[in-house]
Each structure stands twice: as structure tokens, then as C-alpha cells.
Design a protein around this motif. Structure first.
Motif, mmCIF file in Angstrom:
data_model
loop_
_atom_site.group_PDB
_atom_site.id
_atom_site.type_symbol
_atom_site.label_atom_id
_atom_site.label_comp_id
_atom_site.label_asym_id
_atom_site.label_seq_id
_atom_site.Cartn_x
_atom_site.Cartn_y
_atom_site.Cartn_z
ATOM 1 N N UNK A 1 45.281 35.594 40.245
ATOM 2 C CA UNK A 1 45.222 36.488 38.990
ATOM 3 C C UNK A 1 44.978 37.978 39.839
ATOM 4 N N UNK A 2 44.405 37.886 40.759
ATOM 5 C CA UNK A 2 44.092 39.240 41.683
ATOM 6 C C UNK A 2 45.229 39.714 42.353
ATOM 7 N N UNK A 3 46.047 38.700 42.840
ATOM 8 C CA UNK A 3 47.420 39.102 43.430
ATOM 9 C C UNK A 3 48.390 39.672 42.178
ATOM 10 N N UNK A 4 48.432 39.131 40.941
ATOM 11 C CA UNK A 4 49.361 39.795 39.923
ATOM 12 C C UNK A 4 48.858 41.166 39.578
ATOM 13 N N UNK A 5 47.485 41.250 39.870
ATOM 14 C CA UNK A 5 47.156 42.823 39.507
ATOM 15 C C UNK A 5 47.752 43.747 40.547
ATOM 16 N N UNK A 6 47.478 43.139 41.801
ATOM 17 C CA UNK A 6 48.029 43.923 42.929
ATOM 18 C C UNK A 6 49.587 44.367 42.792
ATOM 19 N N UNK A 7 50.444 43.294 42.343
ATOM 20 C CA UNK A 7 51.859 43.496 42.381
ATOM 21 C C UNK A 7 51.901 44.645 41.042
#
Lengths: 432, 432
Positions: free
Chosen positions: A277-283
Motif C-alpha cells: 500500500x505504501x508503494x501504491x501511495x508512492x506511485x
């Protein structure tokens, strides 16, 4: 801008939201059928006269039947005027597409079975193909290569290209790509009138057996209408990408891939599935940053806002079933073990494996075809290939002995189907 | 009866008459589109409720959602009630069709090119297929085998068959053939409502990914309409045969073959090409004699009278070019050296070589498929095969080194096509 829809498989309403995502209609098909029917009728009835009149009216030209065809000198001039790096890139693409498609040629099959019946399949090329190339901004040289090369590799003897010259202008790179690909004839006509000319023929344009290539709503409606008289390829919808990515990716790389799809069309769709989910935010943040720098910002922004989606799964293994339901045109697997994930996925037009295979490579120079099934049709259809330009004749050959062996069963089936004359055609040869 | 049209290549007006023969429209397509759209909308909106109501109204039934599906006991009973010789003929056909189609499975391809790029094609089966079977007189068990077997061989996991039970009656041989072919589900529904149920699903019938099988004008219109949501096969027109025969044939054999085609449908077409005018006369006389004995005389007579044709050529070598223009669904080469003639012909759905291979063998027990391209579409399409039930995913895989090698060309093409974000998606990975 608004962020795109975010779904999480762990939430109770996931299935409803996912179904809505799958069902979303991204394209409003204009009802142009009556207009298209009229245009086709005119060209069918009056040939070149109608083709020229319609072209001059719609494209603001003053053509005659003599100037419909683009001359060799004009094509040569366009080729010579192409900058060296562009020409080299087109030629690299041409060579790679050719090599890859040469592996797609189907083999004839001929064999004799245990009782001596000869059977087989023989493949032959479609005799002639019409290639539609859109005018204006969507006049892509890469698409000329992608459509013409499989036809050439299949052995099609005549490729007639049509491309509208709105206000007289033709994209010289499209002409250069046509020359590289070995297109035989080019006509400066477009729209439903060009499709009608290819299907029915005029004094200037001989008819073809099959028409391929993308076009606007008029072109698509015209292709549907002439289907049967000629073959057509699939009707392409807006482009789409599904990126499945783990947290091990640079968010900027994945954002760039999502935007490459989004810049095509406000109706294009970019979907990210990740287990992080953190990666999704970063993308999502990277998308917002990169958007500001794009020349086609408005288009990409509208696509991402209206049709973009980010799906967070608990485990990447869950993504396979979702990918099969999405059945994406382009599927990027930017994960640690892309082969393992791919083995569990069935529906995708093209797959791009690993972190160093952005989908864009497949658009241009990978060698595989960029004409791929859109709008979930990868569940039942494939990208353009040599198979789209060949057809198969099935072969059967019996001698008297084989006819004696198989004849009675055929007679019995004809009898129960109530087809007397079928039975007689076998029985008469067996003196039955 | 009237004799059919006789053409001779030696006459000055041959080309005009031959063109007229090619252009003859044998089918009047009823304009059922509005009705079909409404039926599809109802089923899409109200599912089983609409499906049951429409079926009960059109087929004179009193079904409920619970009785839509044909039970295993009913299928078993039909199978057990089938006479032994019929069952044996169906099973022989099944085995031969299976063996032949097993040779059609395409091979996956995976390779690494000179610079280390991995490419490939992977074939997978369509997940689920709907099989339409007409009711009434055209409810043929042989067609069930011809449609279901290639799907099974392809690996399709679920085949859902629909067949209308007008006034409650189902052809038990159709059920027996479905059992032999391994059809998974059978529903007693037909028409546009059955196509809508297969495409969109109802509570009772889960949706499929592709629909195949012949049907009437309503079914054909419905298939065209749901195309895109699901895949469809070709839209079949009336059947046709072209027989090329020299004077060495028994005129009665050739007449029987022409009539086997003609009995299908008043819009069917049988054409004879021969180099022997006296033989042509003899065949025409044999047709007249045999016609009187046929149970489907009226149909066969109408077809032969309205669409039959006899073409006399000076030399059989001239027949190849005519055959290519006719592009027949079925092509019989009843000549001394059929292989030599076939080598010069390109367009035909299926070819039947030599004097002992009547086309009817291919309808039932030859092993090749009897679902073939009609109405000259053999110029650009092929008969039903395993390829219709699989789809291809193209594969691309680059490492950092390959991306460095190909990336700059992709960036250049993206640049000239005005697609910034495309270029960035590559450049960002190369730190460009």
C-alpha cells in the motif's frame, strides 16, 4: 487533479467495486451508421467520382482520380527527408518485427491415417490487403510497420494503404514507414469512403480481400458494414495497461509506465495492482509529479482521473485471478519472479516480463506486434499476427477402399439427419 | 424444372455472366435488428425471468428457471435410446474428428534473440464456450460434434450448449452427440434470448467468453450484437459446392454431389465446371432424373434452378482461376490429377480430392471440420478449428543490457510520434 479509484481486496465491498471497474464503458460509440451506409452506397454506385467528391469535401482537397494515388517520387522524397536517427529507428523496428513474425508462419500438414485416408491443412496467403492509416495526430509510422509487416511475411502480394491527407498534408514518416515495409500502393483517402473503395473497388483502387488498421468511429462502422464482402481485423478500442508491481520497484518507473498508456487517449486505462500500500501511495505521488511535465498532460490526466485504478492485494498470488478477469491488452509484470506469476495468468494480449521491460518497448522495437485485443477481448482473441493474413484449406482424399470403410457411417448419419441426397452421393459410389 | 444457367468461357459475354454469378445475393437478410436488440436488453436486465418468459412465449413451453437445464438423466436416456448403428456412426465421427483436430493445436514459442531479448508466443484455451444448436429440422448431431470437438481439443474447460425445444421437443440425437463430445451443460433455450444469456449470463446460465454455432437470422443478428462482449465465430451463409470434373466421371456420381448440396437449402449453390460439354449435358440430365426421387425435392430443385450453374471451359487449367474467384466453401476435384489442379488453386474452405471423395464424407466422418467459410469468404477466412478456441499472448522480456540496446530507438520513435510519456517510460530506466 483527483486521485484514481483505489480498491483493496481486503474490504467487504471489493467485489462490487471490481465488477464496476470491469463493466465501465470507456467509449461512447457515436451513432454514425446511417451516414456511413450512405457514403458506402455512393462509392459502391459511383466509384472514383464519389470517392473523389467525398474526399475533397471532407478533407478540403481538390483531387482528381489521377491524383488519388501518392506517387513514387513523393514517397521517395519523404523517405529521403527523414532524419537519419529516425530512419535507423524505423529500420531497426522493421527488422525486429519481421524476424519475430517470420516465426509465426503456420506449417502445412498432410498425412495418411491408419485406414489410408489422406487428410491435411494447407495455408495460403490472403491475396490482397487494404491498410487503413488514420490522418492527423494518430498517423503513426510504427502502426504502419505493425500492420504491414505481418501481411508481407504471410506472403500477401498486394498491400494498398489509404491515409487521409487532411488539408493536403500527409505525415512523411508514414510514407517512409510504408516504403520500408514494402507497401505497394498508397492513396490519399480516408474515412468510410476509403473503406468502401477498398471493399468494392473503383476504377483507380482495385478491391482487396481484407482490410486492417485502426480508425475513427466512421472507419470502424464502415469496416463492420463491409465485413463479409471482405475480411476485417478486430475493432480496436482505447488502449489499456495493467501493471502488477511489488514494492521492489522504483515508483517513478511504474508511474511512467501508467502515464505512457494514459497519454494515448482520455479513454485509455492504466491499472496498478500491488501488494504494497505504501508503494501504491508512492506511485500515485510520482504520477502527479510526472504529469506536470507531459506535453499531453490534459489527455493523460483525464485518463488517469476517470479510468485509472490502483488495487491493493494482500498477496501477489491474488493478482493472477484479477488479471484474468481484467484480460488486459498490455500486462506488465514488474515483480521479483515474473515467470512464476505469468504461469498462473491466462488472459492478456501481450505480457512484459520483469522490471526492465516497459510496455513501450513492445510499441516500437521489441519485435512483437502492438496491435492487441482491447476491452477484455483478450479472453477470446489475440494480437495481430501472420495468421491474420493467411487462411487454411482442409484436405480430404479417399480411394475406393477408404470410401467403403467410411461410407456406411456417413450414409447412416445422413439418414438420421433426413438428408437423402447426402446419403445417395456416397451410396451411388458403393453401388448401394 | 428449368435448367440452371450454363456459361462457356469461349463466349464473348462470359466475363459478364460470371461476374453476375459471383455477385448474386442468395440470402435476403431479414431486418430483425430492432427486435433482437430489445430481446437482448430484456435478458440483460432481467436475467432468468426474461429468458424464461421469452422462451415460453416463442417455443410454446412452461419452463421455470429450474427446468431450463436439461438433466443428466434426460441426456443419458437419449443416449441409451439411440440405435446401435447410429451411435457407432456418431462415435466413429467423434474419434476421427478428434484425431484430426489434435494435429491443429498450436505450439508455444519461446526464444532469445542475438542481443538477448526474450520473445515468444503462448497459447491458452478460451475459458468457456457457448454452443448454439438450432431446433427443428436443422438440429444436426453432426454439427454438435463439429463445433464441440475442436473446443474440447483446445482445452476449453466449459462448453454450455443451448438448443430450443420448440413445443418441448429436443432431438435426442443432438443430446447423444453432446454427451459423446463431452458438452458440460445443456439448456433448452434458443433464439436471441439464448445468445443474450450466454453473453451476459443469468442466475442459471453463467456467461461464456465465446459463442459458436449456426442459427437463424435472429441468432445471427444477436451474435453480431454481442460481439465484443464475447467472441463469435463466422456468420454462416447458405452452403455451396464447386465441383470441377472431367469427362472421365460417372455423370450420376457428380449429379448426386451437386444435389447433396442443393438439398440443404433453397439458397444453397451447386456449381459444376467441366471441360466436356457432353458430360455437362449428361450431368444435367442425371440431376433431373435423381431429383424426382429425393425426399427434399422441392428444396433441391429450387436451389439448382435458382443458383445452380454449369461452366464449360476449354481446358481444365482454366478452372483454377475461376475456382479462386468463386472461393467455394466446398471444392471437389473429380479429375484425373487432382493434386496438380489443387496446387494451382488458392481459395477454398475445404478440398475433396479425386473421384472417390464425395464432399459428404467431410460432412460426417472424414475427420476435417464441416464448419467452413461461405459466400466467397474463403478468400480471407478458414474453417472452424482448434485455433478458434485458443488465443495467443505475446511475450517480451528484456534485461538492463537489452533495454540499453533498444531503448534509444524506442525513445526516438516516441519522440517523432509526439508521445512524451512513452519516451520517458524508457528514458527513466536508462537515466536519460
Amino acid at each position: 487533479m483527483q486521485v484514481p479509484v483505489r480498491l483493496n481486496v481486503a474490504t467487504g465491498d471489493f467485489e462490487d467495486h471490481f465488477e464496476a471497474l470491469l463493466a465501465a464503458k470507456r467509449e461512447v460509440s457515436a451513432d454514425v451508421d446511417a451516414v456511413v451506409r450512405d457514403i458506402i452506397d455512393q462509392v459502391r454506385r459511383s466509384g472514383d467520382e464519389a470517392l473523389v467528391a467525398l474526399t475533397n469535401r471532407f478533407d478540403g482537397l481538390a483531387l482528381t482520380p489521377e491524383t488519388l494515388r501518392v506517387g513514387t517520387d513523393e514517397i521517395e522524397a519523404a523517405y529521403r527527408a527523414t532524419a537519419r536517427p529516425t530512419l535507423e529507428a524505423l529500420e531497426l523496428a522493421y527488422r525486429r518485427i519481421t524476424s519475430h513474425h517470420e516465426r509465426q508462419r503456420p506449417s502445412d500438414d498432410r498425412y495418411t491415417d491408419a485406414i489410408g485416408v489422406e487428410l491435411g491443412s494447407r495455408w495460403t496467403a490472403v491475396e490482397s490487403v487494404g491498410l487503413y492509416v488514420p490522418g492527423g495526430a494518430a498517423s503513426y509510422p510504427s502502426s504502419v510497420l505493425m500492420n504491414a509487416v505481418p501481411a508481407k511475411v504471410a506472403g500477401v502480394e498486394r498491400i494498398a494503404m489509404v491515409v487521409p491527407a487532411q488539408k493536403g498534408e500527409l505525415n512523411p514518416l508514414v510514407l517512409a514507414a510504408a516504403r520500408i515495409a514494402g507497401v505497394d500502393e498508397i492513396y490519399r483517402v480516408g474515412g468510410a469512403q476509403a473503406i468502401a473503395a477498398l471493399a468494392y473497388g473503383t476504377a483507380t483502387i482495385r478491391p482487396v480481400a481484407k482490410i486492417v488498421g485502426p480508425g475513427n468511429a466512421y472507419v470502424a462502422a464502415a469496416k463492420r458494414r463491409v465485413f463479409g464482402t471482405v475480411g476485417i481485423d478486430m475493432i480496436a478500442g482505447p488502449s489499456e495497461v495493467l501493471v502488477i508491481a511489488d514494492g521492489g520497484n522504483d515508483p517513478d518507473w511504474i508511474a511512467a509506465d501508467l502515464l505512457a498508456q494514459a497519454e494515448h487517449d482520455a479513454a485509455a486505462q492504466s491499472i496498478l495492482i500491488t501488494d504494497d500500500a505504501a508503494f501504491a501511495d508512492a506511485v500515485e505521488q510520482a504520477v502527479e509529479r510526472q504529469l506536470t511535465r507531459l506535453s499531453r498532460r490534459a489527455t493523460a490526466e483525464a485518463s488517469w482521473r476517470d479510468f485509472g485504478a490502483v488495487i491493493v492485494v494482500g498477496d501477489l498470488a491474488q493478482s493472477a485471478a484479477l488479471a484474468d478477469r481484467i484480460a488486459a491488452e498490455h500486462l506488465e509484470l514488474a515483480v521479483e519472479d515474473p515467470e512464476a506469476l505469468f504461469a498462473g495468468i491466462r488472459n492478456a494480449g501481450a505480457v512484459f516480463l520483469g522490471r526492465h521491460t516497459p510496455e513501450v518497448i513492445g510499441d516500437y522495437v521489441g519485435g512483437s506486434n502492438h496491435v492487441l485485443p482491447t476491452a477484455r477481448s483478450a479472453r477470446f482473441s489475440s494480437g495481430l499476427s501472420v495468421l491474420d493474413f493467411v487462411k487454411r484449406t482442409s484436405i480430404l482424399k479417399l480411394g475406393p477402399e477408404q470410401l467403403r470403410a467410411l461410407g456406411p457411417a456417413a450414409i447412416e448419419l445422413a439418414r438420421v439427419e433426413g438428408l437423402d441426397a447426402h446419403g445417395r452421393s456416397v451410396a451411388i459410389r458403393l453401388n448401394l
